[in-house]
Design an enzyme around this catalytic site. Sequence first.
Site, mmCIF file in Angstrom:
data_model
loop_
_atom_site.group_PDB
_atom_site.id
_atom_site.type_symbol
_atom_site.label_atom_id
_atom_site.label_comp_id
_atom_site.label_asym_id
_atom_site.label_seq_id
_atom_site.Cartn_x
_atom_site.Cartn_y
_atom_site.Cartn_z
ATOM 1 C CG ASP A 13 7.676 -1.047 3.114
ATOM 2 O OD1 ASP A 13 6.580 -0.719 2.648
ATOM 3 O OD2 ASP A 13 7.824 -1.888 4.029
ATOM 4 C CG ASP A 71 5.936 6.058 3.148
ATOM 5 O OD1 ASP A 71 5.452 5.432 4.101
ATOM 6 O OD2 ASP A 71 5.755 5.762 1.944
HETATM 7 C C1 LIG Z 1 -3.725 4.623 -1.063
HETATM 8 O O1 LIG Z 1 -2.551 4.842 -1.874
HETATM 9 C C2 LIG Z 1 -1.849 3.658 -2.205
HETATM 10 O O2 LIG Z 1 -1.465 3.019 -1.010
HETATM 11 C C3 LIG Z 1 -0.101 3.357 -0.700
HETATM 12 C C4 LIG Z 1 -0.077 4.032 0.614
HETATM 13 N N1 LIG Z 1 -0.578 3.149 1.628
HETATM 14 C C5 LIG Z 1 0.202 2.271 2.251
HETATM 15 N N2 LIG Z 1 -0.251 1.501 3.252
HETATM 16 C C6 LIG Z 1 0.780 0.701 3.615
HETATM 17 C C7 LIG Z 1 0.844 -0.347 4.540
HETATM 18 C C8 LIG Z 1 2.052 -1.055 4.668
HETATM 19 C C9 LIG Z 1 2.151 -2.191 5.579
HETATM 20 O O3 LIG Z 1 1.187 -2.554 6.280
HETATM 21 N N3 LIG Z 1 3.323 -2.872 5.633
HETATM 22 C C10 LIG Z 1 4.392 -2.501 4.878
HETATM 23 N N4 LIG Z 1 5.536 -3.224 4.985
HETATM 24 N N5 LIG Z 1 4.353 -1.443 4.032
HETATM 25 C C11 LIG Z 1 3.186 -0.725 3.895
HETATM 26 C C12 LIG Z 1 3.117 0.341 2.963
HETATM 27 C C13 LIG Z 1 1.913 1.037 2.814
HETATM 28 N N6 LIG Z 1 1.520 2.055 1.966
HETATM 29 C C14 LIG Z 1 0.384 4.292 -1.758
HETATM 30 O O4 LIG Z 1 1.737 3.973 -2.024
HETATM 31 C C15 LIG Z 1 -0.570 4.014 -2.908
HETATM 32 O O5 LIG Z 1 -0.118 2.903 -3.666
#
Ligand SMILES: CO[C@@H]1O[C@H](CNc2nc3cc4c(=O)[nH]c(N)nc4cc3[nH]2)[C@@H](O)[C@H]1O
Length: 376
Positions: A92, A271
Amino acid sequence: MKYELQKTDSGSKARAGKLTTDHGEILTPIFMPVGTAGTVKAVHQRELKNDIQAQIILGNTYHLYLRPGLDILQGAGGLHKFNGWDKPILTDSGGYQVFSLKDIRKISEEGVKFQSHIDGSRHLFTPENVMDIQRVIGADIIMAFDECAPYPCDYSYAKKSMEMTHRWLKRCCDRFDATEGLYGYTQSLFPIVQGSVYKDLRIQSAEFIAEQNREGNAIGGLAVGEPADKMYETIDYVNDILPQDKPRYLMGVGTPENILESIALGIDMFDCVMPTRNARNGMLFTTQGIINIRNEKWKDDYSPIDETLGGYTSTFYSKAYLRHLVKCDEILAAQIASVHNLTFYLWLVGQAREHILAGDFTEWKKVMVKKVMERL
Ligand SMILES: CO[C@@H]1O[C@H](CNc2nc3cc4c(=O)[nH]c(N)nc4cc3[nH]2)[C@@H](O)[C@H]1O
């Protein structure tokens, strides 16, 4: 990287496919264990390969850039060489991490200035240098630098943020396409759909992302606290716009139910920290349902953690023994529970793939969701 769409389910948008990278094949739908700082917490490489049968794991640009740092990673010949994982890796971009450092980061058109959560040192991430950083880490699939808009946020914020993410995406593509991999194998860049929960913005973003014609596409800005039905609704219409012949990666999802429902809506890659994070506090996902192993009821249950799952860890150790280790806060507790939960997550998506290929995915999903989400 090549994607072969092998089967689309008749009763849903579920698909079975095969991704071929320079570090090997990935059969989809797939779950990607999160290995933020270059390790899937508490899990050895051999367990990732044997018990869990992981096909691809995640790393994180923000964390790896701060520690161990680029010179150590480049000196090793990239992350694959550094941690010994010779199968595919996805990183990421750090977009999500720096945005969660709320009070110690500043966003501008240029990029994001932030302070390290480790030592307070000051840094700047731009679309360009995040591409360069991910070239050094060397993941097979790298993510564009985006803003994951907070939830909830008002329409004007979501619109401005999405438009900036689109401008940043052009800069990511320009930099990525003007540079080469450093270690003799190819890397792929996935763009990320944003737009929060506003349908017109999401459609606009999905169309823009699809136009970039990259080798895979991601849906971001979800699993950030929005209601599940809002997430499903968004995935549904976004997947009608993202091309069929490219893999679709839903970032940060989710529970077993979230994953199965999202597979039915056409998602191929997942993931989430849930299986490993929840393992560390004793929450076990099993083929029979969810177990809070700290509960008194398991104290003299000498049956294996999960008889039908297979894999050494899930059948060698008993529920009573694991409960004891968790109560004693033993290091081995985190290892056993993490390996078990990841073995379950990979089993679940593997089963979904089998049932898509067999043509009975929808009926299977209905039964399986109810079963694996039951609190035991
Ligand atoms: C609800 O639990 C928390 O939320 C995280 C999971 N939810 C999540 N949504 C995401 C969205 C993005 C995005 O829009 N862009 C990029 N680059 N990476 C992302 C990574 C993401 N991870 C868990 O890790 C925990 O911390």
